[in-house]
Design an enzyme around this catalytic site. Structure first.
Site, PDB file in Angstrom:
ATOM      1  N   ASP A 282      20.668 -29.695 117.854  1.00 41.37           N
ATOM      2  CA  ASP A 282      20.506 -28.236 117.820  1.00 41.37           C
ATOM      3  C   ASP A 282      19.855 -27.788 119.135  1.00 41.37           C
ATOM      4  OD1 ASP A 282      19.981 -25.823 115.426  1.00 41.37           O
ATOM      5  OD2 ASP A 282      19.076 -25.654 117.413  1.00 41.37           O
TER       6      ASP A 282
ATOM      7  N   THR B   9      30.403 -14.034 103.799  1.00 45.39           N
ATOM      8  CA  THR B   9      31.703 -13.778 104.430  1.00 45.39           C
ATOM      9  C   THR B   9      31.955 -14.673 105.644  1.00 45.39           C
ATOM     10  OG1 THR B   9      30.726 -12.150 105.901  1.00 45.39           O
ATOM     11  CG2 THR B   9      31.560 -11.334 103.785  1.00 45.39           C
TER      12      THR B   9
ATOM     13  N   ASP C 202      16.565 -25.684 118.870  1.00 50.44           N
ATOM     14  CA  ASP C 202      15.397 -26.490 118.475  1.00 50.44           C
ATOM     15  C   ASP C 202      14.926 -27.366 119.625  1.00 50.44           C
ATOM     16  OD1 ASP C 202      15.115 -25.512 115.932  1.00 50.44           O
ATOM     17  OD2 ASP C 202      16.272 -27.114 114.985  1.00 50.44           O
TER      18      ASP C 202
ATOM     19  N   ARG D 269      25.362 -15.345 111.146  1.00 48.81           N
ATOM     20  CA  ARG D 269      26.568 -15.486 110.342  1.00 48.81           C
ATOM     21  C   ARG D 269      26.261 -15.100 108.891  1.00 48.81           C
ATOM     22  NH1 ARG D 269      30.218 -20.821 109.755  1.00 48.81           N
ATOM     23  NH2 ARG D 269      29.252 -21.319 111.714  1.00 48.81           N
TER      24      ARG D 269
HETATM   25  N1  URA Z   1      24.724 -25.217 117.937  1.00 47.82           N
HETATM   26  C1  URA Z   1      23.899 -26.209 118.341  1.00 47.82           C
HETATM   27  O1  URA Z   1      22.781 -25.961 118.744  1.00 47.82           O
HETATM   28  N2  URA Z   1      24.359 -27.470 118.305  1.00 47.82           N
HETATM   29  C2  URA Z   1      25.579 -27.795 117.876  1.00 47.82           C
HETATM   30  O2  URA Z   1      25.937 -28.970 117.879  1.00 47.82           O
HETATM   31  C3  URA Z   1      26.426 -26.737 117.456  1.00 47.82           C
HETATM   32  C4  URA Z   1      25.963 -25.454 117.489  1.00 47.82           C
END
Ligand code: URA
Length: 212
Positions: free
Chosen positions: A203, A111, A206, A107
């Site tokens: 995430d 923008t 991760d 991203r």
């Molecule tokens: N991407 C992720 O890994 N976790 C989220 O909660 C949102 C986007």
């Protein structure tokens, strides 16, 4: 499974059980990844439910018969990097002949538009069915951008498969691509100000790769 508006929530108890274990903050990288494999296999079963089959002649030890087979090579799993790669092992274990494509998007911080940095798909995409995989449908912007790009290749069909979706992401993707069915194990409450799905599982990249 419950379905409306092209949104399919896979409510099977095995799927829900494994998703709950993955959400727990104490799940180790190892168990998160193992559960993701299992969940991806189970979800692939639903997502491929309407895959075309063809009749072939075979011989059992007792007699000849006509039986159905799929043409797995016609299917492409398109992984949105990097977390989408966590879904590949599970789905390929049930459709080992499938092809795999990769899409990398980031991203732009100014923008907020999704910018492509990697795109590699198999040849002859006009003959193929695509299942786009990404564990989290959060804002929906990268999913919509990935599908914009895939549609340029004029595939036979496109589906989107994730583990968790935010209502905002579902709305964005359905507005951009109402023809693309979404398969998910759950639609959570909301998106946080930082773009995380709540309650979510954190995430996904991760947790799959053990980075943090
Ligand atoms: N991407 C992720 O890994 N976790 C989220 O909660 C949102 C986007």
């Amino acid at each position: 499974m419950s379905a409306n508006n092209n949104l399919h929530v896979i409510t099977h108890p095995l799927v829900q059980h494994k998703l709950t274990l993955m959400r727990k903050k104490e799940a180790s990288t190892n168990s998160f990844r193992r559960l993701l494999n299992e969940l991806s296999m189970l979800m692939a079963y639903e997502v491929t439910r309407d895959m075309p089959t063809q009749a072939i002649e075979i011989e059992t030890p007792l007699e000849k018969m006509t039986a159905q087979v799929i043409d797995g090579k016609k299917l492409v799993f398109a992984s949105i990097l990097r977390a989408g790669n966590g879904i590949l092992e599970g789905v390929l274990s049930v459709v080992p002949g499938a092809r795999v494509g990769h899409i990398g998007l980031y991203r732009d911080p100014k923008t907020l538009v999704a910018v492509e940095y990697y795109f590699k798909m198999p040849s002859e995409m006009e003959e193929r069915d695509i299942i786009v995989v990404d564990p989290m449908l959060a804002t929906g912007n990268s999913a919509a951008a990935a599908i914009d790009r895939l549609k340029e290749l004029k595939p036979k069909s496109i589906k989107f498969m994730c583990l968790l979706a935010a209502p905002e992401g579902v709305a964005t993707l359905q507005k951009a691509h109402p023809d693309v069915p979404i398969y998910t194990a759950a639609v959570d409450r909301e998106l946080s100000d930082h773009g995380y799905i709540l309650p979510g599982l954190g995430d996904a990249g991760d947790r799959i790769f053990g980075t943090k």
